[in-house]
Design a protein around this motif. Structure first.
Motif, PDB file in Angstrom:
ATOM      1  N   ILE A 105       0.819  -1.204   0.000  1.00 24.21           N
ATOM      2  CA  ILE A 105       0.000   0.000   0.000  1.00 24.21           C
ATOM      3  C   ILE A 105       0.859   1.263   0.000  1.00 24.21           C
ATOM      4  O   ILE A 105       0.341   2.367  -0.083  1.00 24.21           O
ATOM      5  CB  ILE A 105      -0.959  -0.042   1.217  1.00 24.21           C
ATOM      6  N   ASP A 106       2.177   1.118   0.035  1.00 26.43           N
ATOM      7  CA  ASP A 106       3.069   2.272   0.123  1.00 26.43           C
ATOM      8  C   ASP A 106       2.877   3.313  -0.985  1.00 26.43           C
ATOM      9  O   ASP A 106       2.896   4.507  -0.695  1.00 26.43           O
ATOM     10  CB  ASP A 106       4.527   1.829   0.178  1.00 26.43           C
ATOM     11  N   PRO A 107       2.700   2.917  -2.256  1.00 34.03           N
ATOM     12  CA  PRO A 107       2.477   3.959  -3.276  1.00 34.03           C
ATOM     13  C   PRO A 107       1.233   4.805  -3.008  1.00 34.03           C
ATOM     14  O   PRO A 107       1.221   6.002  -3.280  1.00 34.03           O
ATOM     15  CB  PRO A 107       2.331   3.175  -4.576  1.00 34.03           C
ATOM     16  N   ILE A 108       0.196   4.191  -2.448  1.00 34.52           N
ATOM     17  CA  ILE A 108      -1.015   4.941  -2.118  1.00 34.52           C
ATOM     18  C   ILE A 108      -0.733   5.899  -0.969  1.00 34.52           C
ATOM     19  O   ILE A 108      -1.199   7.044  -0.974  1.00 34.52           O
ATOM     20  CB  ILE A 108      -2.169   3.974  -1.753  1.00 34.52           C
ATOM     21  N   ARG A 109       0.066   5.475  -0.026  1.00 32.79           N
ATOM     22  CA  ARG A 109       0.451   6.368   1.082  1.00 32.79           C
ATOM     23  C   ARG A 109       1.285   7.540   0.583  1.00 32.79           C
ATOM     24  O   ARG A 109       1.156   8.655   1.073  1.00 32.79           O
ATOM     25  CB  ARG A 109       1.222   5.589   2.141  1.00 32.79           C
ATOM     26  N   VAL A 110       2.163   7.274  -0.381  1.00 35.47           N
ATOM     27  CA  VAL A 110       2.971   8.349  -0.965  1.00 35.47           C
ATOM     28  C   VAL A 110       2.067   9.379  -1.626  1.00 35.47           C
ATOM     29  O   VAL A 110       2.256  10.583  -1.458  1.00 35.47           O
ATOM     30  CB  VAL A 110       3.993   7.774  -1.980  1.00 35.47           C
ATOM     31  N   ILE A 111       1.080   8.916  -2.358  1.00 31.57           N
ATOM     32  CA  ILE A 111       0.132   9.830  -3.003  1.00 31.57           C
ATOM     33  C   ILE A 111      -0.598  10.650  -1.951  1.00 31.57           C
ATOM     34  O   ILE A 111      -0.683  11.880  -2.042  1.00 31.57           O
ATOM     35  CB  ILE A 111      -0.863   9.050  -3.887  1.00 31.57           C
ATOM     36  N   GLU A 112      -1.125   9.970  -0.943  1.00 37.31           N
ATOM     37  CA  GLU A 112      -1.896  10.665   0.108  1.00 37.31           C
ATOM     38  C   GLU A 112      -1.046  11.692   0.839  1.00 37.31           C
ATOM     39  O   GLU A 112      -1.460  12.833   1.033  1.00 37.31           O
ATOM     40  CB  GLU A 112      -2.456   9.640   1.083  1.00 37.31           C
ATOM     41  N   TRP A 113       0.162  11.325   1.230  1.00 41.31           N
ATOM     42  CA  TRP A 113       1.015  12.237   1.983  1.00 41.31           C
ATOM     43  C   TRP A 113       1.403  13.445   1.143  1.00 41.31           C
ATOM     44  O   TRP A 113       1.359  14.578   1.619  1.00 41.31           O
ATOM     45  CB  TRP A 113       2.272  11.509   2.469  1.00 41.31           C
ATOM     46  N   ASN A 114       1.810  13.214  -0.094  1.00 37.66           N
ATOM     47  CA  ASN A 114       2.229  14.322  -0.953  1.00 37.66           C
ATOM     48  C   ASN A 114       1.084  15.273  -1.275  1.00 37.66           C
ATOM     49  O   ASN A 114       1.283  16.486  -1.300  1.00 37.66           O
ATOM     50  CB  ASN A 114       2.862  13.798  -2.248  1.00 37.66           C
ATOM     51  N   VAL A 115      -0.097  14.742  -1.513  1.00 37.85           N
ATOM     52  CA  VAL A 115      -1.245  15.614  -1.793  1.00 37.85           C
ATOM     53  C   VAL A 115      -1.610  16.417  -0.549  1.00 37.85           C
ATOM     54  O   VAL A 115      -1.870  17.621  -0.634  1.00 37.85           O
ATOM     55  CB  VAL A 115      -2.448  14.798  -2.320  1.00 37.85           C
ATOM     56  N   SER A 116      -1.600  15.763   0.615  1.00 39.99           N
ATOM     57  CA  SER A 116      -1.947  16.483   1.845  1.00 39.99           C
ATOM     58  C   SER A 116      -0.917  17.561   2.199  1.00 39.99           C
ATOM     59  O   SER A 116      -1.253  18.561   2.819  1.00 39.99           O
ATOM     60  CB  SER A 116      -2.117  15.514   3.016  1.00 39.99           C
ATOM     61  N   GLU A 117       0.337  17.357   1.779  1.00 38.75           N
ATOM     62  CA  GLU A 117       1.382  18.357   2.023  1.00 38.75           C
ATOM     63  C   GLU A 117       1.465  19.391   0.905  1.00 38.75           C
ATOM     64  O   GLU A 117       2.239  20.336   0.993  1.00 38.75           O
ATOM     65  CB  GLU A 117       2.744  17.667   2.179  1.00 38.75           C
ATOM     66  N   GLY A 118       0.707  19.194  -0.153  1.00 34.87           N
ATOM     67  CA  GLY A 118       0.687  20.154  -1.246  1.00 34.87           C
ATOM     68  C   GLY A 118       1.710  19.906  -2.338  1.00 34.87           C
ATOM     69  O   GLY A 118       1.906  20.747  -3.211  1.00 34.87           O
TER      70      GLY A 118
END
Length: 108
Positions: free
Chosen positions: A61-74
């Motif tokens: 699930i790491d790629p999905i976490r990368v997407i979520e974290w980067n979007v939430s950080e802008g």
């Protein structure tokens, strides 16, 4: 940008190989079980596509976490790259499925 294309190409061919390899091996196994190789190959090709994408992008699930974290950080660029990797993997899996369909149609 070179790393992006390298990883995208690897994701494409890993997903392509998973679908193609699994379908071909399932077709060979169906011969030992006295079943129709075409039916088995088409069934496996359709069912394994999502797993081929998961394998190609890292198997977790790491790629999905990368997407979520980067979007939430802008930070949209890394998120877009991860989405592109997933799309390249899906394209590879889909094209392999289409190849299996074509092979089964032309053989039958």
């Amino acid at each position: 940008m070179n790393r992006f294309f390298t990883q995208a190409t690897l994701d494409f061919f890993v997903a392509f190989g998973v679908v193609l390899g699994a379908s071909m091996l399932a077709g060979m196994a169906s011969l030992f079980l006295w079943q129709s190789p075409q039916t088995t190959m088409l069934d496996i090709a359709a069912r394994i596509k999502i797993w081929a994408v998961v394998v190609a992008i890292g198997g977790s699930i790491d790629p999905i976490r990368v997407i979520e974290w980067n979007v939430s950080e802008g930070y949209l660029s890394p998120a877009i790259m991860q989405i592109a990797y997933i799309l390249f993997a899906f394209l590879g899996a889909h094209l392999a499925g289409e190849l299996i369909q074509w092979m089964c149609r032309s053989a039958g």
